[in-house]
Write a protein that holds these residues in place. Structure first.
Motif: not given
Length: 317
Positions: A55-59, A67-70, A73-87, A293-295
């Motif tokens: 889930l690479r940072p968007l330019p 763009f701004a996106a982030a 994650s509902a799992d403690h210690g994880a920065s990604i989970g079941g959501d996804l985005y890309e542009a 996830a928000v974009l």
């Protein structure tokens, strides 16, 4: 045990022996602790690198769009989970995907990787948005089939421990050079259109079912969503943003939060993102129950002024 001091029964000898054993034990514990901390730091570094690739940072800017996106994650210690985005900027326009895998956290990462990988290829290869969506459907089917053959766990399981039916909600957007927006939606929340002091849903229409349980229809015409004018923006999100609850069970007021973020100024993606996440974390006490996830994107394009003394010519290709 072979030490002569340890064989003496006097109080002083016992105190000295206890002190020696305590010092040795404390030294061993500190050594083990330092070793575990080094290993944990290395594991987090490797996990962070893998997550950044997935889930690479968007330019901050793509073809005139800010763009701004982030993600949270509902799992403690994880920065990604079941959501996804890309542009991605393509010859067909800027193409954006936002999706949500059933379940959340680390167990859904494999499905996220399959869908994102297919989008990054299909966004350039397919002339129509419907072709991109079909590629995502095929990639998801292959991933689920391979996972079942390998006996890997799914993001959700039923009470008997068997893999539950998995699905992915997907929103595809295509923003062309003239600002025209086209979309295909499989069970995902529609974006909000942002302007100075104004927030409204981009589209009021029923989406198609999510990818997975049902096949896509034979005809997939992209829905025309109007034009994104200079100065306007779009807010894309997963349902974790609207479904987040506080201790009393009240839903997060997303629409009022967006209205407050654009009430007194232009649409600034980073500012809108920060305002929504700050409000959401305050609302949930810092622990959301689902991945979020928000974009946010903003049309910063300016129309080109024609030179009156020259004739504009169209050169094919």
């Amino acid at each position: 045990m072979a030490c002569p001091l340890a064989q003496q029964n006097g109080l002083g000898a016992r105190i000295v022996t206890s002190a020696v054993f305590f010092a040795v034990g404390a030294g061993l514990i500190l050594h083990v602790r330092r070793t575990l901390l080094r290993e944990l730091k290395q594991i987090r570094k490797v996990a962070g690198a893998a997550q950044a690739v997935l889930l690479r940072p968007l330019p901050p800017r793509i073809d005139g769009l800010d763009f701004a996106a982030a993600q949270l994650s509902a799992d403690h210690g994880a920065s990604i989970g079941g959501d996804l985005y890309e542009a991605i900027a393509t010859e067909h326009g800027v193409r954006v995907v936002m999706g949500d895998v059933r379940g959340h956290g680390l167990a859904a990462i494999g499905t996220v990787a399959a869908v994102l990988g297919a989008f990054r290829e299909a966004a350039h290869d397919e002339a129509e948005l419907g072709g991109v969506l079909r590629r995502l459907e095929r990639a998801l089917a292959r991933h689920l089939c391979d996972r079942d053959r390998a006996g890997q766990p799914s993001a959700e399981t039923d009470p008997d421990g068997r893999s539950a039916e998995e699905f992915v909600t997907v929103l595809l957007l295509e923003i062309r050079g003239d600002g025209e927006v086209h979309a295909l939606n499989c069970g995902h929340p529609w974006p909000y259109l942002l302007a100075r002091g104004r927030v409204r849903p981009l589209v009021r229409a029923e989406p198609m079912p999510p990818l997975g349980p049902f096949p896509l229809p034979a005809c997939l015409p992209a829905k025309h969503c109007g034009r994104l004018r200079p100065g306007e923006g779009l807010f894309l999100h997963t349902d974790g943003a609207e479904d987040a609850r506080d201790a009393r069970g009240r839903f997060f007021p997303l629409l009022p939060a967006l209205a407050a973020a654009v009430r007194d100024g232009p649409v600034v993606p980073q500012a809108v993102l920060g305002a929504v996440f700050t409000g959401l974390l305050r609302h949930t006490g810092g622990r959301p129950d689902d991945d979020v996830a928000v974009l946010v994107l903003h049309n910063d394009r300016r129309p080109r002024a024609l030179n009156p003394g020259r004739v504009s010519r169209h050169v094919p290709g």
